[in-house]
Motif scaffolding. Structure first.
Motif, PDB file in Angstrom:
ATOM      1  N   ALA B  76       0.842  -1.202   0.000  1.00  0.00           N
ATOM      2  CA  ALA B  76       0.000   0.000   0.000  1.00  0.00           C
ATOM      3  C   ALA B  76       0.876   1.252   0.000  1.00  0.00           C
ATOM      4  N   GLU B  77       1.900   1.251   0.847  1.00  0.00           N
ATOM      5  CA  GLU B  77       2.774   2.430   0.946  1.00  0.00           C
ATOM      6  C   GLU B  77       3.512   2.671  -0.368  1.00  0.00           C
ATOM      7  N   SER B  78       4.048   1.599  -0.963  1.00  0.00           N
ATOM      8  CA  SER B  78       4.764   1.758  -2.245  1.00  0.00           C
ATOM      9  C   SER B  78       3.816   2.244  -3.334  1.00  0.00           C
ATOM     10  N   GLY B  79       2.619   1.654  -3.350  1.00  0.00           N
ATOM     11  CA  GLY B  79       1.640   2.050  -4.363  1.00  0.00           C
ATOM     12  C   GLY B  79       1.260   3.515  -4.238  1.00  0.00           C
ATOM     13  N   PHE B  80       0.900   3.953  -3.026  1.00  0.00           N
ATOM     14  CA  PHE B  80       0.487   5.348  -2.819  1.00  0.00           C
ATOM     15  C   PHE B  80       1.627   6.303  -3.171  1.00  0.00           C
ATOM     16  N   ARG B  81       2.834   5.942  -2.743  1.00  0.00           N
ATOM     17  CA  ARG B  81       3.989   6.805  -3.025  1.00  0.00           C
ATOM     18  C   ARG B  81       4.164   6.971  -4.537  1.00  0.00           C
ATOM     19  N   TYR B  82       4.058   5.859  -5.252  1.00  0.00           N
ATOM     20  CA  TYR B  82       4.224   5.912  -6.710  1.00  0.00           C
ATOM     21  C   TYR B  82       3.111   6.752  -7.351  1.00  0.00           C
ATOM     22  N   PHE B  83       1.889   6.554  -6.886  1.00  0.00           N
ATOM     23  CA  PHE B  83       0.761   7.293  -7.468  1.00  0.00           C
ATOM     24  C   PHE B  83       0.960   8.796  -7.281  1.00  0.00           C
ATOM     25  N   ILE B  84       1.367   9.198  -6.082  1.00  0.00           N
ATOM     26  CA  ILE B  84       1.547  10.624  -5.798  1.00  0.00           C
ATOM     27  C   ILE B  84       2.690  11.193  -6.632  1.00  0.00           C
ATOM     28  N   GLN B  85       3.782  10.448  -6.714  1.00  0.00           N
ATOM     29  CA  GLN B  85       4.943  10.932  -7.473  1.00  0.00           C
ATOM     30  C   GLN B  85       4.649  11.044  -8.968  1.00  0.00           C
ATOM     31  N   ASN B  86       3.704  10.262  -9.450  1.00  0.00           N
ATOM     32  CA  ASN B  86       3.417  10.250 -10.878  1.00  0.00           C
ATOM     33  C   ASN B  86       2.067  10.873 -11.233  1.00  0.00           C
ATOM     34  N   ASN B  87       1.554  11.665 -10.296  1.00  0.00           N
ATOM     35  CA  ASN B  87       0.295  12.381 -10.515  1.00  0.00           C
ATOM     36  C   ASN B  87      -0.848  11.464 -10.933  1.00  0.00           C
ATOM     37  N   LEU B  88      -0.938  10.331 -10.279  1.00  0.00           N
ATOM     38  CA  LEU B  88      -2.068   9.429 -10.505  1.00  0.00           C
ATOM     39  C   LEU B  88      -3.005   9.596  -9.312  1.00  0.00           C
ATOM     40  N   ARG B  89      -4.251   9.900  -9.592  1.00  0.00           N
ATOM     41  CA  ARG B  89      -5.208  10.134  -8.504  1.00  0.00           C
ATOM     42  C   ARG B  89      -5.839   8.818  -8.075  1.00  0.00           C
TER      43      ARG B  89
END
Lengths: 243, 302
Positions: B76-89
């Protein structure tokens, strides 16, 4: 070493050690933690189901909370009494079925609980008949109809590839097809498992054993992970030994 | 030799527990690093999320509880971090009551802001809940992410979202506001309006149900992170292409950390995991050797 000053952390550490103490032998400390866990779980689920199911879906939608003065929003009963049709009134059927389910608490009229149970079994069967047929049968069957040797992957190998690529090109599909056919042969009981058919059924058993072994390996990995999580909590969050 | 084997077979199980305890504990303090190879299953997942255009909307279904935290929380943490860094909502939901709370915990964990809150246009925004800071990137509640909470009903919730998300989730978890008031929810009317589903699953309801209802019925691509116990059950969906990537257990979480470029807890724990596996394999080998050696001897005696 920086011992935690949080009360919750100390309680969690106490309970973790209490539960794992069973590994040494059964003891009152473990029994206490086990009983506490069972009690809290039951209480949590009761509260959770009431506030997330019964209250919003049944009492709020029907307007029972409005009648009791616990909510300002009109429910289906208030709207219908005011002459406005509200489809949420159908929740009353769910409420009646729920009450019928509770009848099993009274042995003399316990048979009534079979009716809502029949509704649950019937609707679940209908729902799953389609989804399982599509997802677990048709889609899986479709992906088993594959060439024994993958020509696309072989041509990709010309550009150089690892051992994994060789397996994918020459053996992957072959293993899949043989595994599927021999596995099916093992579960075909209308013919005696003798001769060539018996041999293929035996190969099927080996495939099943490999599957069970893989599942067991994953289970071991999972349990170890959970233990690592608890150890990290004890050494890190509680005792402060890990930065 | 025979006597040694007989003693090995009769070894007190508590000694085995002690060995496993030491095998898991000692590496935590040693700080050893091991090389983790990214498998095809995780690479497929990464390829799927990295191909999403900026601004895409992902549904994150957290179907697990604290019991599965060591395996699924790093994912979950890796996924959220990646989404935020790549502007994925992303829109968080849960078919398990504690799932959305676990998601909140993951967001607090990845937040890098030192301050507790910031006042912006008269509104107090709390870091970790209203505003998540990951390096130079930020995500704001309601605009870049929202948590719709838990909904009872298992797979029927997915079925319902297929025709109307609003019918399944009327309001959000944090503010209790109707979902249509959030910027991120504009144009999101049904499940097929999402670009991708990221499911974190520890059992029922979980990945199997998401594949059966969301993927096969409503045709939304779905990638999953599973506990290791559940992973073998969903592997067939990966081979058939019904799942767009699969991370199994802590190993899958460590691979995800590597592929998104942020090594964290799962990577660190893999050393303990590897050490314990080595001992388990040793125990199995020794146990089998001892069993066959003593069985042969007793047979001859008989």
């Amino acid at each position: 070493m920086h011992l935690s000053t949080e009360f919750g952390v100390w309680v969690a550490a106490f309970l973790t050690i209490g539960i794992t103490s069973f590994l040494y032998k059964d003891n009152p400390f473990y029994k206490f933690c086990e009983a506490l866990f069972v009690g809290i779980s039951a209480g949590y689920w009761f509260v959770s189901l009431y506030f997330q199911n019964l209250l919003p879906k049944l009492f709020d939608n029907l307007g029972i909370t409005r009648m009791l003065g616990l909510s300002e929003d009109n429910g289906a009963i208030q709207n219908i009494l005011a002459g406005q049709w509200d489809e949420r009134i159908w929740y009353v059927l769910a409420g009646i079925l729920g009450l019928m389910m509770l009848m099993r608490l009274f042995p003399s009229i316990g048979w009534i609980s079979r009716w809502p149970l029949a509704v649950v079994v019937g609707s679940t069967s209908g729902l799953y008949m389609i989804t399982y047929f599509q997802s677990n049968f048709l889609s899986q069957l479709q992906k088993t109809v594959i060439p024994l040797i993958d020509l696309n992957k072989i041509s990709a190998l010309a550009a150089g590839g690892s051992l994994d690529n060789y397996f994918a090109a020459f053996l992957g599909n072959l293993v899949l097809v043989i595994g599927t056919l021999t596995g099916l042969a093992y579960f075909y009981f209308s013919k005696e498992h003798k001769g060539a058919f018996g041999f293929s059924a035996k190969i099927g058993i080996y495939f099943l054993m490999v599957t069970f072994g893989a599942s067991f390996g994953y289970t071991v990995m999972s349990r170890m992970s959970l233990l690592i999580g608890r150890l990290y909590f004890l050494f890190g969050d509680w005792l402060g030994l890990i930065r | 030799m025979q006597r040694i084997f007989e003693k090995l077979l009769a070894i007190d199980r508590r000694i085995i527990f002690l060995v496993i305890f030491l095998a898991l504990s000692i590496p935590i303090f040693l700080g050893i690093k091991i090389n983790i190879k990214v498998t095809d299953e995780v690479q497929i997942f990464y390829d799927a999320i990295s191909s999403l255009p900026s601004g895409s909307r992902i549904m994150v279904a957290c179907d697990y509880d604290p019991g599965s935290e060591p395996e699924l929380q790093p994912m979950a943490e890796s996924g959220f971090r990646y989404f935020i860094q790549n502007n994925l909502r992303f829109v968080i939901i849960g078919l398990w009551p504690q799932g959305p709370m676990q998601a909140n915990k993951a967001l607090v964990s990845i937040n890098e802001a030192k301050d507790e809150f910031i006042v912006e246009n008269g509104d107090t925004l709390y870091f970790g809940t209203d505003l998540i800071v990951v390096g130079p990137d930020t995500a704001r509640y309601g605009i870049d992410f929202v948590n719709l909470g838990f909904q009872a009903g298992n797979e029927l919730v997915i079925q319902r979202m297929g025709s109307s998300i609003k019918a399944a989730f009327a309001s959000d978890l944090r503010l209790g506001k109707p979902i249509e008031e959030f910027d991120i929810m504009r144009g999101l009317n049904q499940l097929s309006d999402f670009d991708f589903i990221f499911n974190l699953s520890a059992g029922y309801p979980g990945t199997v149900e998401w594949v059966q209802f969301a993927v096969d019925r409503f045709h939304v691509a779905c990638g999953a992170g599973n506990t290791a116990v559940q992973a073998p059950q969903v592997y067939p969906y990966l081979d058939s292409g019904q799942l767009s990537g699969l991370m199994g257990g802590m190993k899958g979480a460590a691979e995800l950390e590597k592929v998104v470029g942020h090594k964290a807890k799962a990577t660190m724990f893999m050393v303990s995991q590897t050490a314990a596996h080595i001992f388990v394999i040793l125990f199995i080998v020794i146990g089998n050797i001892a069993y066959f050696a003593t069985r042969g001897k007793s047979g001859r005696k008989g």
